[in-house]
Design a protein around this motif. Structure first.
Motif, PDB file in Angstrom:
ATOM      1  N   VAL A 298       0.339 -21.109  68.759  1.00  0.00           N
ATOM      2  CA  VAL A 298      -0.607 -19.984  68.857  1.00  0.00           C
ATOM      3  C   VAL A 298      -1.710 -20.271  69.870  1.00  0.00           C
ATOM      4  CG1 VAL A 298      -2.419 -18.765  67.594  1.00  0.00           C
ATOM      5  CG2 VAL A 298      -0.170 -19.016  66.573  1.00  0.00           C
ATOM      6  N   ASP A 299      -2.203 -21.504  69.884  1.00  0.00           N
ATOM      7  CA  ASP A 299      -3.305 -21.855  70.793  1.00  0.00           C
ATOM      8  C   ASP A 299      -2.877 -21.905  72.258  1.00  0.00           C
ATOM      9  OD1 ASP A 299      -4.992 -22.065  68.634  1.00  0.00           O
ATOM     10  OD2 ASP A 299      -4.674 -24.216  68.379  1.00  0.00           O
ATOM     11  N   LYS A 300      -1.551 -21.840  72.510  1.00  0.00           N
ATOM     12  CA  LYS A 300      -1.063 -21.981  73.886  1.00  0.00           C
ATOM     13  C   LYS A 300      -0.767 -20.642  74.563  1.00  0.00           C
ATOM     14  CE  LYS A 300       1.333 -26.290  72.662  1.00  0.00           C
ATOM     15  NZ  LYS A 300       2.663 -26.944  72.608  1.00  0.00           N
ATOM     16  N   VAL A 301      -0.808 -19.546  73.793  1.00  0.00           N
ATOM     17  CA  VAL A 301      -0.346 -18.274  74.348  1.00  0.00           C
ATOM     18  C   VAL A 301      -1.179 -17.778  75.525  1.00  0.00           C
ATOM     19  CG1 VAL A 301       0.721 -17.500  72.207  1.00  0.00           C
ATOM     20  CG2 VAL A 301      -1.669 -16.940  72.658  1.00  0.00           C
TER      21      VAL A 301
ATOM     22  N   LEU B  98      -1.111 -12.841  79.591  1.00  0.00           N
ATOM     23  CA  LEU B  98      -2.163 -13.168  78.634  1.00  0.00           C
ATOM     24  C   LEU B  98      -3.243 -14.051  79.264  1.00  0.00           C
ATOM     25  CD1 LEU B  98      -0.116 -13.722  75.347  1.00  0.00           C
ATOM     26  CD2 LEU B  98      -1.476 -11.733  76.026  1.00  0.00           C
ATOM     27  N   SER B  99      -2.879 -14.838  80.265  1.00  0.00           N
ATOM     28  CA  SER B  99      -3.895 -15.611  81.000  1.00  0.00           C
ATOM     29  C   SER B  99      -4.843 -14.670  81.738  1.00  0.00           C
ATOM     30  CB  SER B  99      -3.216 -16.553  82.002  1.00  0.00           C
ATOM     31  OG  SER B  99      -2.441 -17.516  81.338  1.00  0.00           O
ATOM     32  N   ILE B 100      -4.266 -13.633  82.347  1.00  0.00           N
ATOM     33  CA  ILE B 100      -5.086 -12.626  83.031  1.00  0.00           C
ATOM     34  C   ILE B 100      -5.956 -11.892  82.020  1.00  0.00           C
ATOM     35  CG2 ILE B 100      -5.003 -10.480  84.373  1.00  0.00           C
ATOM     36  CD1 ILE B 100      -2.386 -11.525  85.619  1.00  0.00           C
ATOM     37  N   ALA B 101      -5.369 -11.568  80.856  1.00  0.00           N
ATOM     38  CA  ALA B 101      -6.138 -10.884  79.808  1.00  0.00           C
ATOM     39  C   ALA B 101      -7.341 -11.719  79.380  1.00  0.00           C
ATOM     40  CB  ALA B 101      -5.231 -10.608  78.608  1.00  0.00           C
TER      41      ALA B 101
ATOM     42  N   VAL C 284      -5.613 -14.427  68.487  1.00  0.00           N
ATOM     43  CA  VAL C 284      -4.342 -13.913  67.984  1.00  0.00           C
ATOM     44  C   VAL C 284      -4.019 -14.539  66.633  1.00  0.00           C
ATOM     45  CG1 VAL C 284      -3.080 -15.693  69.273  1.00  0.00           C
ATOM     46  CG2 VAL C 284      -1.876 -13.649  68.496  1.00  0.00           C
ATOM     47  N   LYS C 285      -3.501 -13.704  65.742  1.00  0.00           N
ATOM     48  CA  LYS C 285      -2.947 -14.161  64.466  1.00  0.00           C
ATOM     49  C   LYS C 285      -1.490 -13.718  64.425  1.00  0.00           C
ATOM     50  CE  LYS C 285      -7.293 -13.850  61.868  1.00  0.00           C
ATOM     51  NZ  LYS C 285      -7.984 -13.205  60.725  1.00  0.00           N
ATOM     52  N   SER C 286      -0.623 -14.608  63.975  1.00  0.00           N
ATOM     53  CA  SER C 286       0.795 -14.284  64.056  1.00  0.00           C
ATOM     54  C   SER C 286       1.557 -14.790  62.845  1.00  0.00           C
ATOM     55  CB  SER C 286       1.393 -14.882  65.330  1.00  0.00           C
ATOM     56  OG  SER C 286       2.705 -14.422  65.534  1.00  0.00           O
ATOM     57  N   SER C 287       2.615 -14.080  62.519  1.00  0.00           N
ATOM     58  CA  SER C 287       3.545 -14.473  61.458  1.00  0.00           C
ATOM     59  C   SER C 287       4.927 -13.954  61.861  1.00  0.00           C
ATOM     60  CB  SER C 287       3.118 -13.877  60.111  1.00  0.00           C
ATOM     61  OG  SER C 287       3.232 -12.455  60.144  1.00  0.00           O
TER      62      SER C 287
END
Length: 311
Positions: free
Chosen positions: A245-248, A271-274, A287-290
């Motif tokens: 998650v921390d790498k996205v 996502l880097s641009i974002a 981000v939170k993901s499942s």
């Protein structure tokens, strides 16, 4: 070194000043001081000054090491990021270039060429060239956002209008996968640059569509927390492993293709641009993901008018 030179000069000045004061005292008081006592006093003074200089050396060395490390840390981070960026970019460039070269070499080695084979080779080469073009455009966009600080126009911006423009940009992509986008975001006045903010949500929606199965739903919601407008983009996609998650938001990061049911393509620059855009707006992105999907949350400062309205 400079501190020690200054300390040594002051210590020498103190010693010679004390020595001259003793001589002046003897002369003014018409007394003769016992030479042994004078020598002992001078010796103690030298020892004390030596200890003082040693203490200054240790403190100056420790302070210099700490301050130098603190000063060089952002430079080291910048160099490390640049090195990693060049390495990643070189790796990404190598793949389409290798494919282009291999296809052309195989084609030239063949003695007989049919029009059909030529068309197939040209079509494949064109696809690789388009991939290179997308990579170049992504790198240029990422670099431009990194240099844009101070050149954006921050003014009262309607979240509703920004999302309307972003949804218009990804309409064809969502229709292609039959993905429904539900916009439940309420109107919020943000202090932002409308054009770059539209680009931000276009990237997040595009990313959500790419990593979502067909016939699913993406939901947009918004809220106000303290001085920030919070916008959530929720999808029903493949999710992101917790350890990743921390790498996205890292450059060239992509979710493991073996977990993707949509064969999403791209170079992992979106996502880097974002993140760059959010940073320019003095906001945050998380981000939170499942396994049931991901929620990207963006915090952007409220406009002054909206802020006082919610007080």
């Amino acid at each position: 070194f400079i501190i020690m030179v200054v300390s040594f000069v002051f210590s020498s000045a103190i010693y010679f000043n004390v020595d001259s004061e003793l001589a002046r005292f003897e002369e003014s008081q018409k007394v003769v001081l016992e030479q042994q006592l004078v020598n002992e006093a001078k010796s103690r003074l030298i020892v004390n000054l030596a200890y003082l200089n040693l203490a200054i050396l240790i403190c100056a060395g420790a302070a210099g090491y700490f301050l130098a490390g603190r000063t060089l840390r952002p430079i080291k981070r910048m160099i490390d990021d640049q090195t990693m960026f060049i390495g990643d970019a070189s790796h990404e460039l190598k793949t389409p270039l290798t494919a282009l070269r291999s296809e052309i070499e195989i084609y030239l080695r063949s003695k007989k060429h049919t029009i059909k084979e030529s068309d197939e080779i040209l079509k494949s080469n064109l696809e690789e060239v388009e991939r290179l073009q997308r990579l170049a455009e992504g790198l240029m966009e990422l670099t431009s956002y990194g240099k844009m600080n101070g050149r954006l126009t921050f003014q009262e911006t309607s979240l509703k209008e920004v999302l309307k423009s972003a949804l218009k940009n990804i309409t064809s992509l969502s229709k292609e996968k039959n993905i429904t986008i539900v916009n439940r975001a309420r109107e919020i006045a943000l202090l932002a640059d409308s054009q770059t903010l539209t680009g931000l949500f276009t990237i997040l929606l595009d990313n959500a569509i790419k990593y979502s199965p067909r016939n699913t739903k993406i939901t947009l919601t918004s809220d106000v927390q303290e001085r920030m407008g919070v916008i959530h983009v929720r999808d029903q996609g493949i999710g992101i492993p917790q350890k990743e998650v921390d790498k996205v938001f890292n450059r060239f990061y992509r979710v493991d293709k073996s977990r993707s049911t949509s064969a999403a393509s791209g170079y992992g620059l979106g996502l880097s641009i974002a993140k760059e855009i959010v940073t320019l707006h003095k906001g945050t992105i998380s981000v939170k993901s499942s396994k049931r999907g991901s929620i990207f949350s963006v915090e952007i400062p409220l406009s002054y008018k909206c802020f006082f309205l919610f007080l």
